[in-house]
Design a protein around this motif. Structure first.
Motif, short mmCIF file in Angstrom:
data_model
loop_
_atom_site.label_atom_id
_atom_site.label_comp_id
_atom_site.label_asym_id
_atom_site.label_seq_id
_atom_site.Cartn_x
_atom_site.Cartn_y
_atom_site.Cartn_z
N ASN A 1 -25.18 -5.33 20.11
CA ASN A 1 -25.55 -5.51 18.84
C ASN A 1 -24.39 -4.53 17.38
N CYS B 1 -21.31 -2.96 17.17
CA CYS B 1 -19.23 -2.97 16.94
C CYS B 1 -18.89 -1.20 17.79
N ALA C 1 -18.15 -11.52 21.32
CA ALA C 1 -18.80 -11.13 22.19
C ALA C 1 -19.01 -11.82 23.23
N VAL D 1 -21.53 -7.86 21.25
CA VAL D 1 -21.24 -8.05 21.04
C VAL D 1 -19.59 -7.13 21.24
N VAL E 1 -24.57 -16.32 22.27
CA VAL E 1 -23.18 -15.31 22.10
C VAL E 1 -22.13 -15.70 20.66
N LEU F 1 -23.89 -14.23 17.77
CA LEU F 1 -24.06 -12.72 17.82
C LEU F 1 -22.57 -12.18 16.93
N ALA F 2 -21.57 -12.51 18.00
CA ALA F 2 -20.63 -13.30 17.35
C ALA F 2 -20.16 -13.26 15.73
N GLY G 1 -21.31 -10.27 14.40
CA GLY G 1 -20.51 -8.98 14.15
C GLY G 1 -19.22 -9.18 13.14
#
Length: 239
Positions: free
Chosen positions: A17, A19, A159, A168, A210, A213-214, A217
């Protein structure tokens, strides 16, 4: 190759997770109305904005709002054997330019600038994954640097799904692993998704993970970019 270790660490040491590190410079091009140089990991993008200005093709002029044009290219030196995008005129560049253009046209308060045009030029200087997300963020920051009124501080992030794990902000190695990638841009205040692109198929449960998570992010990136903008504003006021 194992992309995520049993301890949950990726090849570059990040967790699923996390970036990549971000560096940003507004006003990177002196003679542009607005510009931004943005790094996210080893991906580096330069975006410039011109406008509002006279519409180049009069047949496209609107008496009710401005039009937004977008050019997207990857510099020849940005990649050695990484030919995901190819030359500036290929299909994927045109597709990326069109999708980013549509997103920015919806982001800018175009009704304030009838019979005008904004031109956004985006160049990927170094490609190491997440180019479309970084390009969108650089374009948004360049518009902010130009003083163009926007609906919100739109932020993008990618992600993907690798080694049965949602991760991510994928780098090049992860993106070329054969897993799926999703690129999302979100209006942070409303949570409205303004841009969504997926490169491969995913089952609904995996897609939901996904996608979630994106979006998280995007919120991470937004906090970092807001700090850069505030720092730039404070530095400008102190001069």
């Amino acid at each position: 190759m194992e992309y995520v270790s049993p301890e949950g660490l990726r090849l570059d040491g990040r967790r699923a997770n996390e970036c990549r590190k971000i560096a940003c410079r507004l006003g990177a091009v002196e003679h542009a109305d607005g510009s931004c140089y943005l790094e996210q990991g080893n991906t580096k993008v330069l975006a410039t904005v011109s406008g509002p200005q006279e519409v180049e093709q009069r047949s496209q002029m609107s008496h009710e709002c401005a039009i937004v044009r977008c050019e997207f290219r990857t510099a020849n030196f940005a990649t050695s054997q990484r030919k995901d995008f190819g030359s500036g005129g290929d299909r994927r560049h045109k597709e990326a330019a069109l999708l980013i253009q549509q997103t920015l046209a919806d982001l800018v308060l175009v009704q304030l600038f009838p019979r005008s045009q904004f031109t956004v030029c985006i160049t990927v200087l170094q490609a190491d994954g997440g180019e479309r997300a970084v390009a969108l963020n650089a374009a948004t920051l360049a518009l902010i640097d130009a003083g163009v009124p926007l609906k919100s501080f739109l932020t993008a992030c990618s992600a993907g799904f690798v080694d049965d794990t949602a991760i991510v902000d994928m780098n090049y190695v992860e993106r070329t692993s054969g897993g799926a990638e999703v690129v999302v841009a979100v209006h942070p205040d409303s949570g409205h998704v303004a841009y969504l692109q997926m490169d491969s198929k995913l089952s609904i449960p995996h897609f939901q993970g996904v996608m979630s998570l994106a979006v998280r992010g995007c919120k991470q990136v937004n906090k970092v970019l807001r700090r850069f903008v505030k720092k730039q504003i404070m530095a400008t006021r102190s001069k």
